[in-house]
Enzyme design. Sequence first.
Site, PDB file in Angstrom:
ATOM      1  N   ASP A 190       0.918  -1.311  -0.091  1.00  0.00           N
ATOM      2  CA  ASP A 190       0.111  -0.009  -0.026  1.00  0.00           C
ATOM      3  C   ASP A 190       0.964   1.406   0.073  1.00  0.00           C
ATOM      4  O   ASP A 190       1.872   1.124   0.586  1.00  0.00           O
ATOM      5  CB  ASP A 190      -0.882  -0.150   1.267  1.00  0.00           C
ATOM      6  CG  ASP A 190      -1.578   1.374   1.305  1.00  0.00           C
ATOM      7  OD1 ASP A 190      -2.623   1.622   0.396  1.00  0.00           O
ATOM      8  OD2 ASP A 190      -1.492   2.050   2.405  1.00  0.00           O
ATOM      9  N   GLU A 274      -1.537  -1.772  -6.028  1.00  0.00           N
ATOM     10  CA  GLU A 274      -2.749  -0.650  -6.430  1.00  0.00           C
ATOM     11  C   GLU A 274      -2.111  -0.416  -7.894  1.00  0.00           C
ATOM     12  O   GLU A 274      -1.438   0.036  -8.350  1.00  0.00           O
ATOM     13  CB  GLU A 274      -2.971   0.385  -5.498  1.00  0.00           C
ATOM     14  CG  GLU A 274      -3.611   0.176  -4.121  1.00  0.00           C
ATOM     15  CD  GLU A 274      -3.368   1.455  -3.310  1.00  0.00           C
ATOM     16  OE1 GLU A 274      -4.194   1.549  -2.644  1.00  0.00           O
ATOM     17  OE2 GLU A 274      -2.308   1.711  -3.145  1.00  0.00           O
ATOM     18  N   CYS A 326     -12.472  -3.667   5.721  1.00  0.00           N
ATOM     19  CA  CYS A 326     -12.259  -4.303   6.729  1.00  0.00           C
ATOM     20  C   CYS A 326     -11.522  -5.567   5.887  1.00  0.00           C
ATOM     21  O   CYS A 326     -12.231  -6.377   5.209  1.00  0.00           O
ATOM     22  CB  CYS A 326     -13.158  -4.726   7.846  1.00  0.00           C
ATOM     23  SG  CYS A 326     -12.563  -5.990   8.844  1.00  0.00           S
ATOM     24  N   CYS A 329     -13.407  -9.043   7.668  1.00  0.00           N
ATOM     25  CA  CYS A 329     -14.694  -9.371   7.466  1.00  0.00           C
ATOM     26  C   CYS A 329     -15.082  -9.022   6.073  1.00  0.00           C
ATOM     27  O   CYS A 329     -16.142  -9.605   5.588  1.00  0.00           O
ATOM     28  CB  CYS A 329     -15.661  -9.043   8.476  1.00  0.00           C
ATOM     29  SG  CYS A 329     -15.942  -7.385   8.623  1.00  0.00           S
ATOM     30  N   CYS A 346     -13.034  -1.931  13.016  1.00  0.00           N
ATOM     31  CA  CYS A 346     -13.997  -2.446  12.145  1.00  0.00           C
ATOM     32  C   CYS A 346     -15.368  -2.663  13.379  1.00  0.00           C
ATOM     33  O   CYS A 346     -15.314  -3.233  14.266  1.00  0.00           O
ATOM     34  CB  CYS A 346     -13.889  -3.911  11.733  1.00  0.00           C
ATOM     35  SG  CYS A 346     -15.311  -4.505  10.509  1.00  0.00           S
ATOM     36  N   CYS A 349     -16.804  -6.614  13.218  1.00  0.00           N
ATOM     37  CA  CYS A 349     -16.180  -7.765  13.544  1.00  0.00           C
ATOM     38  C   CYS A 349     -15.286  -7.435  14.724  1.00  0.00           C
ATOM     39  O   CYS A 349     -14.698  -8.225  15.356  1.00  0.00           O
ATOM     40  CB  CYS A 349     -15.470  -8.522  12.672  1.00  0.00           C
ATOM     41  SG  CYS A 349     -14.258  -7.935  11.829  1.00  0.00           S
ATOM     42  N   ASP A 356      -2.848   1.497   7.453  1.00  0.00           N
ATOM     43  CA  ASP A 356      -2.065   1.014   6.416  1.00  0.00           C
ATOM     44  C   ASP A 356      -1.850  -0.343   5.977  1.00  0.00           C
ATOM     45  O   ASP A 356      -2.056  -0.775   4.905  1.00  0.00           O
ATOM     46  CB  ASP A 356      -0.528   1.851   5.906  1.00  0.00           C
ATOM     47  CG  ASP A 356      -0.814   3.414   6.170  1.00  0.00           C
ATOM     48  OD1 ASP A 356      -1.828   3.878   5.440  1.00  0.00           O
ATOM     49  OD2 ASP A 356       0.041   3.985   6.513  1.00  0.00           O
TER      50      ASP A 356
HETATM   51 ZN   LIG Z   1     -14.472  -6.499  10.078  1.00  0.00          ZN
END
Ligand SMILES: [Zn+2]
Length: 402
Positions: A190, A274, A326, A329, A346, A349, A356
């Site tokens: 990233d 990316e 996230c 999840c 998140c 979850c 990052d």
């Molecule tokens: Zn999550």
Amino acid sequence: MVLQAYKFRIYPSRKQKDRLLASFDLCCSIYNILLSRALEAYEKDGTNLCGKAEMCRVIREVKEENPEFSEVYSQVLQNCADRLAKAFNNFFGRVKRKKRGEHINAGYPRFKKRVRSITYPQSGFGIDGNKLKVSRIGRIPVVLHREMEGRIKTLTIKRVPSGEWFAILSCEVPTEVREHPNREKEIGIDVGISSFATLSDGTMVENPRFLIKAEKRLKRAQRRLSRKKKGSKNRRKARHKVAVLHEKVGNQRSDFLHKTARICADNYGFIAVEELNVKGLVRNRRLSKAISDAGWSEFLHLLSCKAERAGGTIVKVRPNNTSQTCSACGRELKEHIPLSNRVFRCPSCGYEEDRDVNAAKNVLERAREKVPWGTRESTPSEIRPPPLEQNQRRAVSVNKEL
Ligand SMILES: [Zn+2]
């Protein structure tokens, strides 16, 4: 076959420098003569009259009238025609894109004020011990600091603004299919603002301190230059200083990018990054800053070259929302997380991770979806898997929440 370029420092004598600079000037003249002929033809009947044969005819004509042009190796002059042809091709390409509705300036090829390099496209040069033999120039001392692979095709001699001279030899290297030694090791990368890059295993690649310092020095020198009176001796000195610093920063940056790319390419057989799309850049300020500041696009280029040669796979994924998703999840947050917030949390979850690192994990996950393990072969750069249904895994997890 792939082309591999090798850049070596050369130390021409005073006389050799004079000969080289004279060649640069003559190449500049021939380029401008050819361009003006092409312009005339274009204005007369609107056609592109810069075919290879036509340009060679013009060069012969010019040589007959001006014998000094014979001091330049003839293929070097012809290479000027090739450079102009390339400029025209780019120009016509831009015209086409403009017609298609892109907002760009077609920009006709321009007359040159100076030429900074000459190219021997086939022959007229060779290496003899620690000397570079160059036709019409002489035997130039060269530092061959690394071994070359493949067959030498072309030679370009270049003078950089600080006054140093370089020879760039491009070689044809046969492509071989290699098995990457760490084929099963995967990594996502990233781009960041605070650090140069973050890897999905938690590694932070910082911008080296020396680079930050050198950039500060460069900015200071540029400010000093802008205060000097135009045309003055002091201004010339200050300009030289800026040129030298500029090169130094460029060299240090390039060294850093090469080494970082080398480490990634050697240690991981599967690399996810990316994708850079120009339209996205304008919208995504975070990425655009990273690109201008950290040479991300150059890094990507180096990484692809090195990974492919090592037998690795490099996969580019869409960059949107990597920092708002996230990685545990798959839930995509609607609201934008402020940059000051270093930790991703998140709400579904309860997963917590460095902002990052979470983004890098998402990049890797998207690449895994795009190129599943079963489709990976030992010639990875050629893998073009069919586009998968977008985010199967994510769609499922979002539905669960509803
Ligand atoms: Zn999550």
